[in-house]
Write a protein that holds these residues in place. Structure first.
Motif, PDB file in Angstrom:
ATOM      1  N   UNK A 185      58.787  29.673  30.308  1.00  0.00           N
ATOM      2  CA  UNK A 185      59.019  30.456  31.516  1.00  0.00           C
ATOM      3  C   UNK A 185      57.766  31.126  32.036  1.00  0.00           C
ATOM      4  N   UNK A 186      56.855  31.479  31.129  1.00  0.00           N
ATOM      5  CA  UNK A 186      55.625  32.153  31.542  1.00  0.00           C
ATOM      6  C   UNK A 186      54.629  31.211  32.200  1.00  0.00           C
ATOM      7  N   UNK A 187      54.957  29.919  32.290  1.00  0.00           N
ATOM      8  CA  UNK A 187      54.156  29.042  33.151  1.00  0.00           C
ATOM      9  C   UNK A 187      54.191  29.555  34.587  1.00  0.00           C
ATOM     10  N   UNK A 188      55.267  30.249  34.952  1.00  0.00           N
ATOM     11  CA  UNK A 188      55.333  30.954  36.232  1.00  0.00           C
ATOM     12  C   UNK A 188      54.795  32.351  35.989  1.00  0.00           C
ATOM     13  N   UNK A 189      53.536  32.638  36.368  1.00  0.00           N
ATOM     14  CA  UNK A 189      52.912  33.900  35.979  1.00  0.00           C
ATOM     15  C   UNK A 189      53.519  35.101  36.685  1.00  0.00           C
ATOM     16  N   UNK A 190      53.306  36.257  36.081  1.00  0.00           N
ATOM     17  CA  UNK A 190      53.812  37.499  36.669  1.00  0.00           C
ATOM     18  C   UNK A 190      54.977  38.051  35.872  1.00  0.00           C
ATOM     19  N   UNK A 330      49.575  42.053  33.704  1.00  0.00           N
ATOM     20  CA  UNK A 330      48.826  41.281  34.690  1.00  0.00           C
ATOM     21  C   UNK A 330      49.398  41.503  36.084  1.00  0.00           C
ATOM     22  N   UNK A 331      50.732  41.503  36.191  1.00  0.00           N
ATOM     23  CA  UNK A 331      51.371  41.717  37.495  1.00  0.00           C
ATOM     24  C   UNK A 331      51.014  43.089  38.063  1.00  0.00           C
ATOM     25  N   UNK A 332      50.734  44.041  37.185  1.00  0.00           N
ATOM     26  CA  UNK A 332      50.366  45.387  37.625  1.00  0.00           C
ATOM     27  C   UNK A 332      48.876  45.504  37.925  1.00  0.00           C
ATOM     28  N   UNK A 333      48.147  44.392  37.816  1.00  0.00           N
ATOM     29  CA  UNK A 333      46.720  44.404  38.141  1.00  0.00           C
ATOM     30  C   UNK A 333      45.817  44.758  36.989  1.00  0.00           C
ATOM     31  N   UNK A 334      46.341  44.673  35.753  1.00  0.00           N
ATOM     32  CA  UNK A 334      45.534  44.997  34.573  1.00  0.00           C
ATOM     33  C   UNK A 334      45.374  43.761  33.693  1.00  0.00           C
ATOM     34  N   UNK A 335      44.326  43.762  32.867  1.00  0.00           N
ATOM     35  CA  UNK A 335      44.100  42.675  31.915  1.00  0.00           C
ATOM     36  C   UNK A 335      44.817  43.003  30.611  1.00  0.00           C
ATOM     37  N   UNK A 336      45.650  42.083  30.152  1.00  0.00           N
ATOM     38  CA  UNK A 336      46.372  42.293  28.898  1.00  0.00           C
ATOM     39  C   UNK A 336      45.415  42.153  27.722  1.00  0.00           C
ATOM     40  N   UNK A 367      45.346  36.460  34.524  1.00  0.00           N
ATOM     41  CA  UNK A 367      44.564  37.670  34.798  1.00  0.00           C
ATOM     42  C   UNK A 367      44.896  38.118  36.217  1.00  0.00           C
ATOM     43  N   UNK A 368      44.547  39.340  36.582  1.00  0.00           N
ATOM     44  CA  UNK A 368      44.778  39.757  37.964  1.00  0.00           C
ATOM     45  C   UNK A 368      44.069  38.849  38.960  1.00  0.00           C
ATOM     46  N   UNK A 369      44.683  38.637  40.100  1.00  0.00           N
ATOM     47  CA  UNK A 369      44.112  37.772  41.121  1.00  0.00           C
ATOM     48  C   UNK A 369      42.707  38.241  41.501  1.00  0.00           C
ATOM     49  N   UNK A 370      41.774  37.301  41.503  1.00  0.00           N
ATOM     50  CA  UNK A 370      40.397  37.608  41.863  1.00  0.00           C
ATOM     51  C   UNK A 370      39.563  38.186  40.746  1.00  0.00           C
ATOM     52  N   UNK A 371      40.085  38.257  39.531  1.00  0.00           N
ATOM     53  CA  UNK A 371      39.362  38.865  38.414  1.00  0.00           C
ATOM     54  C   UNK A 371      38.021  38.178  38.168  1.00  0.00           C
ATOM     55  N   UNK A 372      37.004  38.982  37.909  1.00  0.00           N
ATOM     56  CA  UNK A 372      35.680  38.469  37.551  1.00  0.00           C
ATOM     57  C   UNK A 372      35.405  38.602  36.050  1.00  0.00           C
ATOM     58  N   UNK A 373      36.422  39.013  35.292  1.00  0.00           N
ATOM     59  CA  UNK A 373      36.230  39.305  33.871  1.00  0.00           C
ATOM     60  C   UNK A 373      36.356  38.039  33.024  1.00  0.00           C
ATOM     61  N   UNK A 374      35.409  37.841  32.139  1.00  0.00           N
ATOM     62  CA  UNK A 374      35.463  36.790  31.127  1.00  0.00           C
ATOM     63  C   UNK A 374      36.314  37.312  29.965  1.00  0.00           C
ATOM     64  N   UNK A 375      37.504  36.741  29.800  1.00  0.00           N
ATOM     65  CA  UNK A 375      38.419  37.228  28.758  1.00  0.00           C
ATOM     66  C   UNK A 375      38.455  36.283  27.565  1.00  0.00           C
TER      67      UNK A 375
END
Length: 486
Positions: A185-190, A330-336, A367-375
């Motif tokens: 189900x998480x293939x659909x992100x958010x 992630x949906x809230x705009x944060x990196x898990x 990751x949040x949309x547009x993230x520039x972070x290397x996770x």
């Protein structure tokens, strides 16, 4: 001198190429224009880490390609494309106790799941047995009710997917069974609380027990190469390295089909679009981005569970509640900190992707949309969590942040390679509330990307449906041409 065409397709992802070969099969003169130097969009394959290690840049495992009415009509096996099926379709690791493992056989899978197995099988059996009716309904334009047996299958599907995903999972009463569905189900992100994740979970899981989660021999590029070869055999042309900035740059054509995001439609079509339609495209919502991490390994991943070493796909994240919490972050705009990580290990069926004894590993996390972070450190940790000793095998990594994905492929706005948030509204009105979702108010201009029905996945159906709309509306051709090998 610019040569006029019957139709021009902008973008050479699977949908754009599906549209192009369908139009060419109708006897039209077709040209495809691609911004990148190689065709394929998210289905390219390349040596991203070290020489001799072949990686799929974005898409890797293809349950939709095996089931798609377009690809069935196109007949991939007749074109030399081998779809390889792993012994274990997918696996779901847990920190304690046995892991969830999905085999092709539904009953054998249920037997492995113990207490939750009977409920798992009861949930999926009607959809597995009638997958031949379910898939065409799921991959339709969703603009007319299914007929005959398809209506009963659609009703059965609605009863299951009409629940929220947490309700479905709680009803299974077993962590392994719930984990299997949650990972899919998480293939659909958010946020994992709406109908869309439940729909994705039951459909893709049903495909694992019917058509299989297959891997193309030689990488996803094999699908693209077959489409390009067919296009050229039918007299079509392909231009790469040509990013389109304005419709006026294209050769004169009766029809233009755009395999691009709504944001790119706005950029390319400019002031030509009516104000109301342009405003609707601007309201289109994009989902979370992805950070991809590709690995060259000195050997296979040492998963703690032996069966997982034979799995084509793994979903890392722990229990279904942990996955839901990570996706909510992630949906809230944060990196898990402990993200849900989707993993493919194509070498279990296609060992030629790497030197003897070595392996390639394909992963990404949301990751949040547009993230520039290397996770990649978080991805490393999640793999190591379930495969102690993994880090010792890493020879090289290739990381693309969400922002880098978007820069390389503008269709993936903010790194969203689903090309739009997977919400109920955007499933039914994708990309705008319009009966013929593949047409636009501009005569002869069509949209054929994953931002249209039936949505994301390597199935070619967005392109096939868009080509049908163009054939009917612009060329007066009402019968779909055969795309089978000639």
């Amino acid at each position: 001198m610019v040569t006029a065409r019957d139709a021009v397709v902008v973008g050479s992802g699977p949908n754009g190429l599906a549209a192009a070969v369908t139009l060419a099969a109708a006897g039209l003169d077709v040209e495809v224009v691609e911004a990148a130097d190689t065709p394929g969009g998210g289905s390219r394959s390349a040596e991203l880490t070290l020489p001799g290690y072949l990686h799929d840049a974005c898409s890797a495992v293809h349950p939709m390609a095996a089931a798609s009415p377009f690809f069935r009509a196109f007949d991939l096996p007749a074109r030399g494309v081998e779809l390889l099926e792993p012994e274990v379709q997918f696996a779901h690791p847990l920190d304690e106790g046995p892991w969830g493992v999905a085999l092709r056989d539904l009953d054998a899978t249920a037997d492995l799941l113990g207490a939750g197995g009977a409920r798992y099988a009861r949930l999926l059996r009607p959809l597995v047995e009638e997958a031949g009716e379910l898939v065409p309904t799921f991959l339709s334009t969703l603009r007319s009710p299914p007929a005959g047996p398809g209506l009963a299958v659609a009703a059965s599907f609605a009863l299951r997917a009409g629940l929220t995903l947490p309700a479905l999972l709680a009803g299974l009463g077993d962590e392994r069974a719930a984990g299997l569905l949650a990972g899919v189900g998480a293939h659909a992100p958010g946020r994992q609380v709406g109908i869309a994740p439940a729909a994705v979970a039951v459909v893709l899981t049903a495909l694992a027990h019917s058509g299989g989660w297959v891997v193309p021999r030689g990488g996803s590029q094999a699908l693209v190469d077959a489409l390009v070869a067919d296009l050229r055999a039918r007299g079509g042309t392909l231009r790469t390295g040509q990013r389109v900035h304005d419709l006026g740059e294209l050769p004169p054509a009766r029809a233009v089909l755009l395999d691009v995001s709504p944001a790119e439609v706005l950029r390319i079509a400019g002031d030509r679009l009516p104000a109301a339609h342009a405003a609707a495209l601007r309201r289109y919502r994009y989902g979370p981005g992805a950070c991809t991490v590709h690995y060259a390994l000195a050997g296979p991943v040492p998963w703690r569970d032996e069966a997982a070493r034979r799995a084509g796909t793994l979903h890392l994240g722990g229990t279904w509640r942990e996955i839901a919490a990570a996706e909510a972050e992630v949906a809230a705009g944060r990196h898990a900190q402990r993200p849900y990580v989707l993993v493919a290990q194509p070498g279990v069926v296609d060992p030629g992707r790497s030197p003897d004894g070595h392996a390639v590993l394909w992963t990404y996390c949301h990751v949040p949309n547009g993230s520039t972070l290397d996770v990649s450190a978080h991805v490393d940790a999640q793999v190591e969590r379930f495969a102690p000793g993994f880090r010792d095998l890493v020879l090289a990594r290739h990381v693309r942040t969400a922002a880098q994905l978007a820069a390389e492929n503008p269709a993936d706005v903010g790194g969203d390679f689903a090309q739009g948030a997977t919400t109920l509204r955007q499933v039914l009105a994708r990309p705008v509330p319009r009966w013929d979702v593949h047409s636009t108010p501009l005569a002869g201009l069509y949209l054929c990307s994953s931002a249209t029905a039936p949505g994301p996945g390597v199935h070619g159906m967005c392109g096939w449906w868009a080509a049908r709309a163009a054939l009917r509306r612009t060329f007066g051709i009402r019968r779909m041409p055969s795309v089978a090998p000639r």
